[in-house]
Design an enzyme around this catalytic site. Structure first.
Site, PDB file in Angstrom:
ATOM      1  N   LYS A  96      20.681  43.361  51.594  1.00 37.51           N
ATOM      2  CA  LYS A  96      21.648  44.414  51.281  1.00 37.51           C
ATOM      3  C   LYS A  96      22.238  44.191  49.896  1.00 37.51           C
ATOM      4  O   LYS A  96      22.100  43.121  49.309  1.00 37.51           O
ATOM      5  CB  LYS A  96      22.758  44.412  52.336  1.00 37.51           C
ATOM      6  N   ARG A 136      35.146  43.737  63.756  1.00 41.33           N
ATOM      7  CA  ARG A 136      34.591  44.547  62.671  1.00 41.33           C
ATOM      8  C   ARG A 136      33.583  45.487  63.324  1.00 41.33           C
ATOM      9  O   ARG A 136      33.973  46.352  64.094  1.00 41.33           O
ATOM     10  CB  ARG A 136      33.963  43.636  61.597  1.00 41.33           C
ATOM     11  N   HIS A 145      28.034  38.975  65.240  1.00 45.67           N
ATOM     12  CA  HIS A 145      28.211  38.306  63.944  1.00 45.67           C
ATOM     13  C   HIS A 145      29.388  37.344  64.015  1.00 45.67           C
ATOM     14  O   HIS A 145      30.449  37.683  64.547  1.00 45.67           O
ATOM     15  CB  HIS A 145      28.449  39.347  62.854  1.00 45.67           C
ATOM     16  N   ARG A 163      19.839  35.205  60.873  1.00 50.04           N
ATOM     17  CA  ARG A 163      19.922  36.108  59.730  1.00 50.04           C
ATOM     18  C   ARG A 163      20.519  35.355  58.554  1.00 50.04           C
ATOM     19  O   ARG A 163      21.620  34.815  58.651  1.00 50.04           O
ATOM     20  CB  ARG A 163      20.809  37.319  60.055  1.00 50.04           C
ATOM     21  N   TYR A 195      43.482  42.021  24.561  1.00 50.08           N
ATOM     22  CA  TYR A 195      44.612  42.817  25.039  1.00 50.08           C
ATOM     23  C   TYR A 195      45.762  41.951  25.528  1.00 50.08           C
ATOM     24  O   TYR A 195      45.571  40.961  26.242  1.00 50.08           O
ATOM     25  CB  TYR A 195      44.168  43.721  26.197  1.00 50.08           C
ATOM     26  N   CYS A 239      37.681  42.156  28.715  1.00 45.16           N
ATOM     27  CA  CYS A 239      37.725  43.603  28.510  1.00 45.16           C
ATOM     28  C   CYS A 239      36.610  44.272  29.318  1.00 45.16           C
ATOM     29  O   CYS A 239      35.827  43.612  29.994  1.00 45.16           O
ATOM     30  CB  CYS A 239      37.560  43.927  27.033  1.00 45.16           C
ATOM     31  N   MET A 240      36.518  45.590  29.210  1.00 45.48           N
ATOM     32  CA  MET A 240      35.522  46.313  29.989  1.00 45.48           C
ATOM     33  C   MET A 240      34.101  45.917  29.626  1.00 45.48           C
ATOM     34  O   MET A 240      33.243  45.796  30.504  1.00 45.48           O
ATOM     35  CB  MET A 240      35.687  47.823  29.787  1.00 45.48           C
ATOM     36  N   ASP A 241      33.848  45.697  28.337  1.00 47.67           N
ATOM     37  CA  ASP A 241      32.482  45.479  27.861  1.00 47.67           C
ATOM     38  C   ASP A 241      32.283  44.143  27.152  1.00 47.67           C
ATOM     39  O   ASP A 241      31.166  43.868  26.693  1.00 47.67           O
ATOM     40  CB  ASP A 241      32.085  46.580  26.871  1.00 47.67           C
TER      41      ASP A 241
END
Length: 377
Positions: free
Chosen positions: A35, A133, A165, A223, A266, A313-315
């Protein structure tokens, strides 16, 4: 490296890890959980390595992940277990994807799709043995079993698995472990009495942590998820001989000298105490480098560990190079196996107060996965 960053995934390491897990599982079958893009490692290539390593089945959270495997030509049995209303159940049945159900409503929806398509649904029934769950609570379990037995007699479904699980298998000695084992065994007895069980039905409970620490919980199948990718499911007990498969790399896109007293990034959370060289790494929180790595994580550059300096930062983020004027284009290793002195994903997780699962699955789609075969990388 043609791109400014990449996640290099060693398929030979995945095969090694799966073979090790298969050995730890004794005679039980092994399902590989692939997954979330195989925990960020690349769904199809990683799944093929998982099967090559000895897994007999694959598991996905969502049907669309299983359908992607089928579209790529993967023919091994695949189970998808998060099935909500309106999911593409008919497509799953036509692609021979096994499905899970935790309540009668979803079971009825799957049975209706089976009637429409003329394809018998191969079903795993999930019991909630104490995680609260997924799964049917034990009070609702007899009703789910009875409904499933009727649908099986009709021919709409075939019950092929019974499962649950663990909540705390990664905490050795936790009292919930024995409680869940007992509850699962009771759920299995009820299944046999209802006609929903049988010798052909696969019973499965263990996750990666239980494979390593609870041989009595093997049943018919185990699993594995995080351990297949070389990351310990119980870090305090060691690495169990697993080999981390992912190395996250970038190249410095800018190197510059700044004076003492310079605010970095920042908010100026970091201010340089001396004249220093700073390096810009072209990865950020949009790529999965957590923002709170600021001041907490390190990378390897120029043969030395360097701190993440200033706010991520973002990038991009900055690293302090001290007096080392590294060249632009110099390789930066965020994490890997640790064999060259680089941080590991476990170190990043420990420093950021999380688990390795989050570190590797957060790596964004714009970071290409490059699949290699070199377990010594």
């Amino acid at each position: 490296m043609a791109t400014p960053a990449q996640a290099r995934v060693d398929l030979a390491a995945i095969e090694h890890n799966v073979a090790l897990l298969k050995e730890r599982a004794g005679g039980a079958q092994l399902m590989g959980a692939v997954k979330a893009d195989a925990y960020g490692h690349g769904l199809v290539p990683s799944s093929e390595a998982v099967l090559a390593g000895g897994a007999s089945r694959l598991g996905t959270a969502y049907i669309r992940e299983a359908l992607e495997l089928r579209a790529a030509g993967v023919t091994a049995p695949v189970l998808s277990w998060i099935i909500g209303p309106g999911e593409p159940v008919a497509e799953a049945l036509e692609a021979d994807v096994e499905l899970s159900a935790s309540d009668e409503t979803i079971l009825d929806e799957i049975a209706a799709a089976a009637r429409r398509t003329g394809r018998t649904a191969r079903m795993h029934l999930e019991a909630d043995t104490g995680m609260s769950r997924g799964g049917a609570p034990l009070a609702a379990w007899p009703g789910l079993l009875a409904r499933a037995a009727r649908l099986q007699a009709e021919g709409a479904i075939e019950i092929v698995g019974l499962w649950s699980h663990f909540a705390c298998a990664d905490i050795p000695g936790h009292p919930s472990i024995d409680a869940q084992l007992y509850a699962f065994e009771e759920a299995l007895k009820l299944a046999e009495q209802s006609g929903a069980g049988g010798s052909h039905v696969i019973r499965h409970l263990s996750n990666s942590a239980a494979i390593m620490t609870l041989p009595r919980a093997r049943f018919d199948m185990v699993r594995s998820g995080i351990a297949m990718y070389g990351l310990s499911p119980v870090p305090e007990l060691g690495d169990f001989g697993l080999r981390p498969a992912m190395t996250l790399l970038a190249r410095l896109s800018l190197v510059k000298r700044v004076p003492a007293g310079s605010g970095v990034s920042y908010g100026h959370l970091h201010v340089t105490e001396r004249e220093t060289w700073l390096g810009l790494v072209p990865l950020g929180y949009a790529d999965g480098v957590l923002r709170h790595a600021t001041g907490r994580a390190e990378v390897l550059a120029g043969g030395r560990r360097r701190p993440v300096t200033g706010r991520v930062c973002m990038d991009q983020f900055m690293i302090d190079l001290g007096n080392d004027a590294l060249a632009e284009g110099e390789e930066v290793v965020l994490f890997g196996s640790g064999g060259r002195g680089e941080p590991t994903a476990q170190e990043w997780a420990d420093n950021l107060g999380t688990i390795t699962h989050e570190i590797v699955t957060r790596i964004g789609a714009r970071v290409p996965r490059v699949h290699v075969r070199d377990s010594q990388e």
